[in-house]
Design an enzyme around this catalytic site. Structure first.
Site, PDB file in Angstrom:
ATOM      1  N   HIS A   1     -31.105 -30.915  21.381  1.00  0.00           N
ATOM      2  CA  HIS A   1     -30.074 -30.868  22.733  1.00  0.00           C
ATOM      3  C   HIS A   1     -28.966 -32.651  22.751  1.00  0.00           C
ATOM      4  O   HIS A   1     -29.916 -33.225  21.636  1.00  0.00           O
ATOM      5  CB  HIS A   1     -30.782 -30.900  23.893  1.00  0.00           C
ATOM      6  CG  HIS A   1     -30.938 -30.107  24.814  1.00  0.00           C
ATOM      7  ND1 HIS A   1     -32.344 -28.786  24.245  1.00  0.00           N
ATOM      8  CD2 HIS A   1     -30.272 -28.721  25.196  1.00  0.00           C
ATOM      9  CE1 HIS A   1     -31.685 -27.872  25.093  1.00  0.00           C
ATOM     10  NE2 HIS A   1     -30.950 -27.736  26.142  1.00  0.00           N
TER      11      HIS A   1
ATOM     12  N   LYS B   1     -30.420 -36.702  26.116  1.00  0.00           N
ATOM     13  CA  LYS B   1     -31.618 -35.164  27.528  1.00  0.00           C
ATOM     14  C   LYS B   1     -32.522 -36.164  27.278  1.00  0.00           C
ATOM     15  O   LYS B   1     -33.587 -36.508  26.152  1.00  0.00           O
ATOM     16  CB  LYS B   1     -31.014 -34.420  26.742  1.00  0.00           C
ATOM     17  CG  LYS B   1     -32.850 -33.338  27.459  1.00  0.00           C
ATOM     18  CD  LYS B   1     -32.412 -31.665  26.937  1.00  0.00           C
ATOM     19  CE  LYS B   1     -33.321 -31.240  28.021  1.00  0.00           C
ATOM     20  NZ  LYS B   1     -32.709 -30.542  29.651  1.00  0.00           N
TER      21      LYS B   1
HETATM   22  N1  LIG Z   1     -30.660 -24.756  33.920  1.00  0.00           N
HETATM   23  C1  LIG Z   1     -29.001 -24.857  33.676  1.00  0.00           C
HETATM   24  O1  LIG Z   1     -28.651 -24.627  33.417  1.00  0.00           O
HETATM   25  C2  LIG Z   1     -28.742 -26.118  33.063  1.00  0.00           C
HETATM   26  C3  LIG Z   1     -29.992 -27.271  33.594  1.00  0.00           C
HETATM   27  N2  LIG Z   1     -29.594 -28.966  32.977  1.00  0.00           N
HETATM   28  C4  LIG Z   1     -30.244 -30.126  33.545  1.00  0.00           C
HETATM   29  O2  LIG Z   1     -29.392 -30.321  34.845  1.00  0.00           O
HETATM   30  C5  LIG Z   1     -29.761 -31.476  35.086  1.00  0.00           C
HETATM   31  C6  LIG Z   1     -28.796 -32.803  34.867  1.00  0.00           C
HETATM   32  O3  LIG Z   1     -28.474 -32.625  33.738  1.00  0.00           O
HETATM   33  P1  LIG Z   1     -27.222 -34.001  32.836  1.00  0.00           P
HETATM   34  O4  LIG Z   1     -26.404 -33.274  34.076  1.00  0.00           O
HETATM   35  O5  LIG Z   1     -26.449 -33.550  32.249  1.00  0.00           O
HETATM   36  O6  LIG Z   1     -27.104 -35.025  33.316  1.00  0.00           O
HETATM   37  P2  LIG Z   1     -26.841 -36.270  34.073  1.00  0.00           P
HETATM   38  O7  LIG Z   1     -28.060 -37.037  33.315  1.00  0.00           O
HETATM   39  O8  LIG Z   1     -25.497 -36.121  33.311  1.00  0.00           O
HETATM   40  O9  LIG Z   1     -26.410 -36.316  35.475  1.00  0.00           O
HETATM   41  C7  LIG Z   1     -27.458 -36.030  36.617  1.00  0.00           C
HETATM   42  C8  LIG Z   1     -27.487 -36.850  37.539  1.00  0.00           C
HETATM   43  O10 LIG Z   1     -27.641 -36.818  38.855  1.00  0.00           O
HETATM   44  C9  LIG Z   1     -27.568 -38.169  39.338  1.00  0.00           C
HETATM   45  N3  LIG Z   1     -29.067 -37.984  40.037  1.00  0.00           N
HETATM   46  C10 LIG Z   1     -29.414 -39.329  39.596  1.00  0.00           C
HETATM   47  N4  LIG Z   1     -31.266 -39.248  40.732  1.00  0.00           N
HETATM   48  C11 LIG Z   1     -30.689 -38.643  41.722  1.00  0.00           C
HETATM   49  C12 LIG Z   1     -30.476 -38.666  43.123  1.00  0.00           C
HETATM   50  N5  LIG Z   1     -31.869 -39.205  42.911  1.00  0.00           N
HETATM   51  N6  LIG Z   1     -30.347 -37.930  44.164  1.00  0.00           N
HETATM   52  C13 LIG Z   1     -28.938 -37.059  43.843  1.00  0.00           C
HETATM   53  N7  LIG Z   1     -28.592 -37.510  42.575  1.00  0.00           N
HETATM   54  C14 LIG Z   1     -28.739 -38.135  41.209  1.00  0.00           C
HETATM   55  C15 LIG Z   1     -27.423 -38.939  38.823  1.00  0.00           C
HETATM   56  O11 LIG Z   1     -25.906 -39.514  39.230  1.00  0.00           O
HETATM   57  P3  LIG Z   1     -26.482 -41.485  39.113  1.00  0.00           P
HETATM   58  O12 LIG Z   1     -25.461 -41.541  37.772  1.00  0.00           O
HETATM   59  O13 LIG Z   1     -25.415 -41.968  39.969  1.00  0.00           O
HETATM   60  O14 LIG Z   1     -27.578 -41.924  38.273  1.00  0.00           O
HETATM   61  C16 LIG Z   1     -25.928 -37.980  38.247  1.00  0.00           C
HETATM   62  O15 LIG Z   1     -24.695 -37.629  38.612  1.00  0.00           O
HETATM   63  C17 LIG Z   1     -31.192 -31.993  33.798  1.00  0.00           C
HETATM   64  O16 LIG Z   1     -32.283 -31.981  33.855  1.00  0.00           O
HETATM   65  C18 LIG Z   1     -31.020 -30.922  32.835  1.00  0.00           C
HETATM   66  O17 LIG Z   1     -31.929 -30.807  32.283  1.00  0.00           O
HETATM   67  C19 LIG Z   1     -28.568 -29.169  32.223  1.00  0.00           C
HETATM   68  C20 LIG Z   1     -27.331 -28.158  31.886  1.00  0.00           C
HETATM   69  C21 LIG Z   1     -27.847 -26.570  32.569  1.00  0.00           C
HETATM   70  O1  LIG Z   2     -30.391 -31.455  29.364  1.00  0.00           O
HETATM   71  C1  LIG Z   2     -29.479 -29.971  29.033  1.00  0.00           C
HETATM   72  O2  LIG Z   2     -28.177 -30.382  28.677  1.00  0.00           O
HETATM   73  C2  LIG Z   2     -29.805 -28.590  28.931  1.00  0.00           C
HETATM   74  N1  LIG Z   2     -30.763 -28.511  29.497  1.00  0.00           N
HETATM   75  C3  LIG Z   2     -31.434 -27.159  29.466  1.00  0.00           C
HETATM   76  C4  LIG Z   2     -32.902 -27.254  29.750  1.00  0.00           C
HETATM   77  O3  LIG Z   2     -33.433 -28.109  29.456  1.00  0.00           O
HETATM   78  O4  LIG Z   2     -33.463 -26.025  28.885  1.00  0.00           O
HETATM   79  C5  LIG Z   2     -30.592 -26.215  29.458  1.00  0.00           C
HETATM   80  C6  LIG Z   2     -29.580 -26.285  28.627  1.00  0.00           C
HETATM   81  O5  LIG Z   2     -30.472 -26.122  27.518  1.00  0.00           O
HETATM   82  C7  LIG Z   2     -28.761 -27.669  28.672  1.00  0.00           C
END
Ligand SMILES: NC(=O)C1=CN([C@@H]2O[C@H](COP(=O)(O)OP(=O)(O)OC[C@H]3O[C@@H](n4cnc5c(N)ncnc54)[C@H](OP(=O)(O)O)[C@@H]3O)[C@@H](O)[C@H]2O)C=CC1
Ligand SMILES: O=C(O)C1=N[C@H](C(=O)O)C[C@H](O)C1
Length: 242
Positions: A131, A135
Site C-alpha cells: 500500500h 497507510k
Molecule cells: N474497506 C475498504 O474497502 C477500504 C478501507 N480503507 C480504510 O479506510 C480508512 C481511511 O482511509 P483513508 O481515507 O485513506 O485515510 P485518511 O487518513 O485519508 O482519512 C481519514 C479521515 O478520517 C478522519 N478522522 C480522523 N479521526 C476522526 C474522528 N475521530 N472522527 C471522524 N473522522 C475522523 C480524518 O480527519 P482529519 O483529517 O481531520 O484527521 C480523515 O478525514 C483506513 O482505515 C483505511 O484502511 C481504505 C480504503 C478501502
Molecule cells: O488504506 C488503504 O488505502 C486501504 N485499506 C484497505 C485495507 O486495509 O485493506 C483496503 C485497500 O487495500 C486500501
C-alpha cells in the site's frame, strides 16, 4: 433518494465516496471528521459509512445505534474489541463491516477459501500486501480478510494460524500457519497476493487496485443496500450476491 452520511469525509476514501455518491445518483447527507460530533449526521442520514480511524469507531457506532441508522464500517486496523462492539451494535441496527468493499476482492476471498479447502495443509499460505506510504495499519484489513478466508477453508480461524512478518532467527515454518508480509511505499492503491506454496509448485491469486473508486463504488453500493436491511451483521458477499 437515499441520503448517505460519511464519517471520515475529508480523507482519501471520504472524497472518493463523495464522488461515487454523486455518480450513483444518491444524496450526500453530510460529512464528519476529527473533532466533529458524529450524532447529528446519524439522525439526518438514511445510512452511514465510516472510513476514518479505529479510535473513532466506538463513538460512530454509538451515534448510529442511538439514531437507529445502519452503518458500513470500512475502517481497518480494528481490534477484537472493535469487532465485539460491531456485534453489539448489530443487535439494534444493520452493520456491514469489511476490510475491502471492492467486487474483485470480495470474489477473491471466495476463491481463496475454495483453494485453501482443496489444497490441504501441506500447501503453505503466505499473504503479501503493498500500500501507499500513508497507510497506518498492517497487515491491511484486506490481507486479514483473505487470511480469514484461507483459515475458514482449512476449517480453522485466523487467530489460531496467523504469523506476522518474520525477522531474525525465527525457525522453520510450522505447517498450516498463514504468514503475512506488508510493504509500504509511494502511491500504491492496494495490491494483495495470496500464495499457496506446495512441493515444487506454487499458485498465486492476486488482486491489484488501480484506483480508489473501486472501494468507493462498493461502499456506496453497500450503503444503498444496507439502508433497506433489518438489524444484523452483514458481509460484502451479501450485497453482491456472492
Ligand atoms: N474497506 C475498504 O474497502 C477500504 C478501507 N480503507 C480504510 O479506510 C480508512 C481511511 O482511509 P483513508 O481515507 O485513506 O485515510 P485518511 O487518513 O485519508 O482519512 C481519514 C479521515 O478520517 C478522519 N478522522 C480522523 N479521526 C476522526 C474522528 N475521530 N472522527 C471522524 N473522522 C475522523 C480524518 O480527519 P482529519 O483529517 O481531520 O484527521 C480523515 O478525514 C483506513 O482505515 C483505511 O484502511 C481504505 C480504503 C478501502
Ligand atoms: O488504506 C488503504 O488505502 C486501504 N485499506 C484497505 C485495507 O486495509 O485493506 C483496503 C485497500 O487495500 C486500501
Amino acid at each position: 433518494m437515499t441520503a448517505i452520511g460519511i464519517y471520515g469525509s475529508a480523507g482519501r476514501m471520504g472524497r472518493a465516496i463523495t464522488d461515487a455518491i454523486e455518480a450513483a445518483g444518491a444524496q450526500l447527507a453530510g460529512g464528519v471528521d476529527a473533532g466533529d460530533d458524529p450524532a447529528p449526521l446519524a439522525t439526518t442520514a438514511d445510512v452511514l459509512v465510516d472510513f476514518s480511524t479505529p479510535s473513532a469507531l466506538e463513538a460512530h457506532l454509538a451515534a448510529a445505534r442511538a439514531a437507529g441508522t445502519g452503518i458500513v464500517v470500512g475502517t481497518t486496523g480494528l481490534s477484537p474489541r472493535h469487532q465485539s462492539l460491531i456485534d453489539e451494535a448489530a443487535l439494534d441496527i444493520a452493520v456491514l463491516q469489511t476490510g475491502n468493499t471492492s467486487l474483485g476482492v470480495t470474489l477473491l476471498g471466495i476463491l481463496v477459501r475454495e483453494a485453501a479447502a482443496r489444497l490441504g495443509p501441506d500447501w503453505d499460505v503466505e499473504i503479501v500486501e503493498m500500500h501507499h506510504r500513508h497507510k497506518v495499519d498492517a497487515p491491511s484489513g484486506t490481507a486479514l480478510l483473505l487470511g480469514e478466508a484461507a483459515a475458514k477453508g482449512r476449517g480453522s480461524s485466523l487467530a489460531e494460524l496467523r504469523v506476522d512478518s518474520r525477522a531474525g532467527l525465527v525457525g522453520s515454518r510450522s505447517e498450516g500457519t498463514i504468514g503475512f508480509a506488508s510493504l509500504r511505499g509511494g502511491s500504491v492503491i492496494g495490491d494483495h497476493s495470496v500464495i499457496f506454496a506446495g512441493e515444487g509448485e506454487r499458485i498465486e491469486l492476486n488482486h491489484r487496485g488501480d484506483d480508489r473508486s473501486i472501494f468507493a463504488r462498493g461502499a456506496v453500493r453497500a450503503a444503498l443496500w444496507l439502508a433497506d436491511q433489518p438489524a444484523g451483521r452483514y458481509r460484502m458477499g451479501d450485497v453482491l450476491g456472492l
